[in-house]
Scaffold this motif. Structure first.
Motif, PDB file in Angstrom:
ATOM      1  N   GLU A  62       0.759  -1.241  -0.152  1.00 45.46           N
ATOM      2  CA  GLU A  62      -0.223   0.068  -0.027  1.00 45.46           C
ATOM      3  C   GLU A  62       1.101   1.290   0.030  1.00 45.46           C
ATOM      4  O   GLU A  62       0.567   2.238  -0.765  1.00 45.46           O
ATOM      5  CB  GLU A  62      -1.097  -0.059   1.144  1.00 45.46           C
ATOM      6  N   ASP A  63       1.814   1.388   0.699  1.00 45.28           N
ATOM      7  CA  ASP A  63       2.783   2.566   0.837  1.00 45.28           C
ATOM      8  C   ASP A  63       3.467   2.755  -0.673  1.00 45.28           C
ATOM      9  O   ASP A  63       3.313   3.907  -0.942  1.00 45.28           O
ATOM     10  CB  ASP A  63       3.987   2.307   1.651  1.00 45.28           C
TER      11      ASP A  63
ATOM     12  N   SER B 163       0.817   4.191  -3.024  1.00 41.12           N
ATOM     13  CA  SER B 163       0.498   5.648  -2.845  1.00 41.12           C
ATOM     14  C   SER B 163       1.760   6.428  -3.343  1.00 41.12           C
ATOM     15  O   SER B 163       1.155   7.406  -3.979  1.00 41.12           O
ATOM     16  CB  SER B 163       0.451   5.701  -1.305  1.00 41.12           C
ATOM     17  N   GLU B 164       2.770   5.895  -3.165  1.00 41.62           N
ATOM     18  CA  GLU B 164       3.963   6.467  -3.757  1.00 41.62           C
ATOM     19  C   GLU B 164       3.826   6.668  -5.343  1.00 41.62           C
ATOM     20  O   GLU B 164       4.053   7.701  -6.246  1.00 41.62           O
ATOM     21  CB  GLU B 164       5.147   6.023  -3.660  1.00 41.62           C
TER      22      GLU B 164
ATOM     23  N   LYS C 220       1.054   6.509  -6.996  1.00 38.58           N
ATOM     24  CA  LYS C 220      -0.045   7.514  -7.668  1.00 38.58           C
ATOM     25  C   LYS C 220       0.277   8.833  -7.499  1.00 38.58           C
ATOM     26  O   LYS C 220       0.145   9.584  -8.418  1.00 38.58           O
ATOM     27  CB  LYS C 220      -1.141   7.462  -6.427  1.00 38.58           C
ATOM     28  N   ALA C 221       1.091   9.139  -6.514  1.00 40.37           N
ATOM     29  CA  ALA C 221       1.887  10.663  -6.425  1.00 40.37           C
ATOM     30  C   ALA C 221       2.930  10.795  -7.648  1.00 40.37           C
ATOM     31  O   ALA C 221       2.879  11.612  -8.166  1.00 40.37           O
ATOM     32  CB  ALA C 221       2.490  10.830  -5.086  1.00 40.37           C
TER      33      ALA C 221
END
Length: 193
Positions: A47-48, A51-52, A54-55
């Motif tokens: 998940e981390d 998220s990275e 996506k950014a």
């Protein structure tokens, strides 16, 4: 059977994420004899890291970059888990055109080939060449060369670039985890149109 493949810009985050999976799979297959198992990327994102990613996608859409994918229709491709909307992402490439964002081995008027990967079950089908050709033909005006680095021990990658007109222009190192690995820097002049 070689699938029907289309090379085009990334159209969504789902394609960008599928391209990221292609990169991870290719790293595991191509570099397992170069870097340690512990330093190889996992095949799936936690998940981390998602998220990275996506950014990174949101930043990339506003930057001087080109993100392209090779898309095979699902009927003619073994999907390998990288499917988006009836299509399978079988290759991914990234070009960086901004001299502020390219690595130090690239001159100010160079573009950097930051990534060029094909899913291992599709190696040898011409997909890497198609991705490279797309990046070369879509480089912005004022870009004189395409530069890249690859691991010095990546014999297949080095051969791929040499046969496509790249020449060795230097050496460098690349950090993976806590280790530093020797790299070869290649460059190729781009045709003025």
């Amino acid at each position: 059977m070689t699938p029907s493949v289309t090379v085009r810009p990334v159209a969504s985050f789902a394609e960008f994420r599928a391209g990221s999976r292609v990169v991870r799979l290719a790293w595991r297959a191509a570099f397992d004899h170069i870097i340690s198992e512990a330093a190889l990327p996992p095949t799936e994102l936690d998940e981390d890291r998602a998220s990275e990613l996506k950014a990174a996608y949101e930043t990339a859409s506003a930057a001087n970059e080109s993100h392209i994918v090779a898309v095979a229709d699902e009927e003619s491709a073994d999907t390998g888990g990288a499917v988006t909307g009836g299509e399978s992402i079988v290759g991914y490439a990234r070009g960086v055109w901004d001299p502020v964002r390219t690595e130090s081995f690239a001159a100010d008027d160079d573009a950097e080939l930051r990534a060029l990967y094909v899913r291992p079950d599709h190696w040898g089908e011409g997909i890497g060449s198609a991705l490279l050709s797309s990046l070369e033909s879509n480089a912005p005006a004022g870009v004189d060369r395409l530069a890249l680095q690859t691991f010095a021990d990546n014999e297949d990658g080095c051969a791929f670039y040499r046969t496509r007109g790249f020449e060795v222009v230097g050496e460098n190192t690349y950090e993976v985890g806590d280790e530093s690995y020797p790299t070869v820097v290649f460059a190729k002049p781009l045709e003025a149109e």
